[in-house]
Design a protein around this motif. Structure first.
Motif, PDB file in Angstrom:
ATOM      1  N   VAL A   1      -7.288   5.615  11.738  1.00  7.80           N
ATOM      2  CA  VAL A   1      -8.382   5.330  10.817  1.00  7.80           C
ATOM      3  C   VAL A   1      -7.796   5.336   9.409  1.00  7.80           C
ATOM      4  O   VAL A   1      -7.134   6.303   9.021  1.00  7.80           O
ATOM      5  N   TYR A   2      -8.035   4.283   8.680  1.00  5.18           N
ATOM      6  CA  TYR A   2      -7.501   4.146   7.333  1.00  5.18           C
ATOM      7  C   TYR A   2      -8.604   4.437   6.319  1.00  5.18           C
ATOM      8  O   TYR A   2      -9.718   3.900   6.420  1.00  5.18           O
ATOM      9  N   TYR A   3      -8.273   5.275   5.349  1.00  4.96           N
ATOM     10  CA  TYR A   3      -9.227   5.704   4.340  1.00  4.96           C
ATOM     11  C   TYR A   3      -8.772   5.270   2.949  1.00  4.96           C
ATOM     12  O   TYR A   3      -7.607   5.476   2.577  1.00  4.96           O
ATOM     13  N   CYS A   4      -9.691   4.750   2.198  1.00  4.21           N
ATOM     14  CA  CYS A   4      -9.453   4.438   0.798  1.00  4.21           C
ATOM     15  C   CYS A   4      -9.692   5.698  -0.037  1.00  4.21           C
ATOM     16  O   CYS A   4     -10.587   6.492   0.271  1.00  4.21           O
ATOM     17  N   ASN A   5      -8.883   5.877  -1.061  1.00  4.37           N
ATOM     18  CA  ASN A   5      -9.017   7.045  -1.942  1.00  4.37           C
ATOM     19  C   ASN A   5      -8.938   6.621  -3.401  1.00  4.37           C
ATOM     20  O   ASN A   5      -8.148   5.747  -3.757  1.00  4.37           O
TER      21      ASN A   5
END
Length: 123
Positions: free
Chosen positions: A92-96
């Protein structure tokens, strides 16, 4: 209320490409860093790539030469172009977004995360 909205995840075969996009909205004057992290099942969340508003970048060693981060400071967006994907990129890729100032030039206390988007690399 500040939000990060991601798009672009999906399933791809090994060697394929995907592009992730993230847009920040709300009271934003500036953002110091925007980037991408990922979390695979049973593993800790790890940095993939970040870009500062001056343009400098950091990449995880495992993605160097395959992934490219780019951001538009005026639009408060950040993209991640992922090429030559491998099964081990599945996560799962998360933007920060971190180091934000609101429209009144006040610093937000916390960083912000998107909801996450699944990337699956499988044959």
């Amino acid at each position: 209320q500040l939000q990060l909205v991601e798009s672009g995840g999906g399933e791809v075969q090994p060697g394929g490409s995907l592009r992730l996009s993230c847009a920040a909205s709300g009271s934003i004057f500036s953002i110091y860093t925007m980037g991408w992290y990922r979390q695979a099942p049973g593993k800790q969340r790890e940095l993939v790539a970040v870009q500062r508003n001056g343009g400098s970048t950091n990449y995880a060693d495992s993605v160097k030469g395959r992934f490219t981060i780019s951001r538009d400071n005026a639009k408060n967006t950040v993209d991640l172009q992922m090429n030559s994907l491998k099964p081990e990129d599945t996560a799962v890729y998360y933007c920060n977004a971190d180091g934000l100032l609101d429209n009144e030039r006040r610093a937000y206390e916390n960083d912000f995360w998107g909801q996450g988007t699944q990337v699956t690399v499988s044959s």
